[in-house]
Design an enzyme around this catalytic site. Structure first.
Site, PDB file in Angstrom:
ATOM      1  CG  ASP A 222      -1.949  -1.026   1.280  1.00  0.00           C
ATOM      2  OD1 ASP A 222      -1.942  -1.899   0.401  1.00  0.00           O
ATOM      3  OD2 ASP A 222      -2.797  -0.980   2.194  1.00  0.00           O
TER       4      ASP A 222
ATOM      5  CG  HIS B  16       2.088  -9.176   0.504  1.00  0.00           C
ATOM      6  ND1 HIS B  16       1.423 -10.274   1.006  1.00  0.00           N
ATOM      7  CD2 HIS B  16       1.878  -8.178   1.399  1.00  0.00           C
ATOM      8  CE1 HIS B  16       0.835  -9.948   2.155  1.00  0.00           C
ATOM      9  NE2 HIS B  16       1.103  -8.683   2.414  1.00  0.00           N
TER      10      HIS B  16
ATOM     11  CB  SER C  75       9.838   2.738   5.175  1.00  0.00           C
ATOM     12  OG  SER C  75      11.170   3.014   4.771  1.00  0.00           O
TER      13      SER C  75
END
Length: 266
Positions: A75, A132, A235
């Protein structure tokens, strides 16, 4: 100072306050950053802020299983994307960084001068902080590179030249099923207590180590959509891939979700 402050924030985030106070802190954090908690456990279920920062999805997201579809690893907001020029890429418009400086020993000298597509993903404090696999991949190596912990927000990218190359980071060198090479670079930042890599607990970040550490692998195969690791707080992730290996559907400022299609593998 940045590492000490981030370590302090990591310590504070790990404190388990009394249930009522902790719930109040959690609610305040969620409200301040406008976090959508619909995919996660209830706010009062997190025993400290670190647990809230690193929250897991209640249910894995569905995604297009077609082998040609390349997924967003996280995201985030795409801050910049494009084609490298003379082994340089952009963090944001007008701010270059060297691919060699970013990737360090994770890129061979004979690979440096090739052209690469790149994309920079910024994870804000409101985002889901796990990352992921964007496709079926084989991990060839993981390289820990020590560094600073500057904020990676857009305002800081404007202030500090080649900021990505100055911060602590973990570089995964990967191979796709079409034999093309790409790198995923997980960049530490202010207040990021740790970068966790699922398949290798030896990789320690925000640590006392001040030297580069590289781990090679022969049989680390990750399926598309499987978790690779997580940040504690927000981050950035930088993706570097061989030119034309992937037809990316990205643009500056595009908001993406983990599991969303962002391109096609050629």
């Amino acid at each position: 100072m940045d590492k000490k402050f981030s370590s302090f924030m990591g310590f504070f985030g790990g404190v388990k306050f009394p249930k009522m106070l902790q719930t109040f802190i959690n609610k305040a954090y969620v409200s301040y950053f406008k976090i959508d908690m619909s995919e996660f456990d209830s706010i009062d279920s997190y025993e400290n802020l670190n647990a809230l920062f690193a929250r897991s999805l209640k249910k894995a997201r569905e995604f297009n299983a077609d082998d040609s579809i390349f997924l967003s690893p996280c995201d985030s907001t795409c801050l910049s994307c494009g084609l490298s020029n003379a082994a340089m890429a952009y963090s944001i418009k007008g701010r270059e960084y060297s691919l060699k400086d970013l990737l360090g020993s994770a890129i061979e000298q004979n690979e440096v001068e090739r052209e690469y597509d790149f994309a920079n993903f910024y994870l804000s404090p409101r985002d889901y902080h796990h990352f992921h696999a964007p496709c079926d991949l084989r991990v060839l190596s993981a390289t820990y590179i020590p560094g600073n912990l500057y904020s990676v927000a857009k305002s800081w990218l404007k202030k500090i030249d080649a900021l990505y190359t100055k911060n602590e980071r973990v570089v995964l060198k990967c191979e796709m099923n079409n034999d093309k090479i790409f790198w995923l670079v997980f960049i530490g930042a202010l207040n990021v207590g740790k970068i966790n890599i699922c398949f290798d607990e030896r990789i320690k970040t925000n640590a006392a180590a001040n030297f580069t550490q590289t781990y090679g692998y022969k049989n680390i195969n990750i399926k598309k959509g499987e978790e690779l690791g997580s940040f504690e707080l927000g981050s950035s992730i930088v993706m570097i891939c061989e030119k034309d290996a992937i037809e990316l559907n990205l643009f500056e400022g595009k908001v993406v979700k983990q599991g969303e299609s962002i391109g096609k593998i050629r």
